[in-house]
Design an enzyme around this catalytic site. Sequence first.
Site, PDB file in Angstrom:
ATOM      1  CG  ASP A 221     -42.626   8.428 -41.478  1.00  0.00           C
ATOM      2  OD1 ASP A 221     -41.428   8.760 -41.431  1.00  0.00           O
ATOM      3  OD2 ASP A 221     -43.339   8.589 -42.481  1.00  0.00           O
TER       4      ASP A 221
ATOM      5  N   GLY B 281     -35.882   7.938 -47.490  1.00  0.00           N
ATOM      6  CA  GLY B 281     -36.081   8.488 -48.821  1.00  0.00           C
ATOM      7  C   GLY B 281     -34.784   8.658 -49.594  1.00  0.00           C
TER       8      GLY B 281
ATOM      9  N   GLY C  12     -36.165   0.586 -46.788  1.00  0.00           N
ATOM     10  CA  GLY C  12     -36.967  -0.207 -47.703  1.00  0.00           C
ATOM     11  C   GLY C  12     -36.252  -0.644 -48.969  1.00  0.00           C
TER      12      GLY C  12
END
Length: 282
Positions: A181, A31, A64
């Site tokens: 995750d 993130g 990502g």
Amino acid sequence: MDKQKQAKFLVEALPHIKKYFNKILVVKYGGNAMIDENIKSSVMRDLVVLQNLGIKVVLVHGGGPEISETIKAMGMQTKFVNGLRYTDAETAQVVRMVLAGKVNKSLVDSIERNEGKAIGICGQDGHMIKCEKQDEALGFVGKIVAIDVKIVSDILSMGYIPVISTVGYDDEGNVYNVNADTAASAIAGGLDAESLILMSDIKGLLEDCSNEDSLIRKVQISEIPGLIKQGIISGGMIPKIECCKDAIRRGVKKVFITDGRVYHSILIEILSDEGSGTMFYN
């Protein structure tokens, strides 16, 4: 923080330090904490602090945005199927290059520059993360079928922080892109970790997703189906919380979703009485 607050935090932290001493803490890093260089440096310093307190820290990461940037720079097309990146064989090679090369080594360097000790590996090293295709429609997006954490245990035993990029393998030599995750949950379970922290871009599980003051601090995994029915757990939170539940069923004592946008959120989460995000437990 003034001197009195610092002293109070240390007093409060002491029993937590004792509880985690010589135990394994797995941190899934992603993130905004990966994008903001100041927060990134802060997270790496916090991991070094925990390492110096005698806690065995394992860092699992994705990347990502870096993958998307590299694919674009190489003139390749990014295709998404139901919100998930389609990964053909060529894209899988790029995923490995970016995650196991650029992102992984950058994190190792950051830990070392903050006076820690780290070794970077990916899920192909030591044949740690064995995969099969999650769905033919997604290409080489990996579903984990086996985990072998011996290489991680070996690195921990030498006093280093293992930094793991989530790239998988199969017996035919294919490369797989694995959800970070999911990989962190499986690795934490394989290591019999004390806790798993999933860093996210949200405060934790919110009773009202539009109100960050509605944080739910503790959730027993038996409550999860009811929270899904109520719509409190919905959308992208469902697979994330399934990872929390899976880790606990694999033997991890506690799993936390914590806000990676906040400085020192990891330290606050495990070294204070109240924590900062949502804790899942059995």
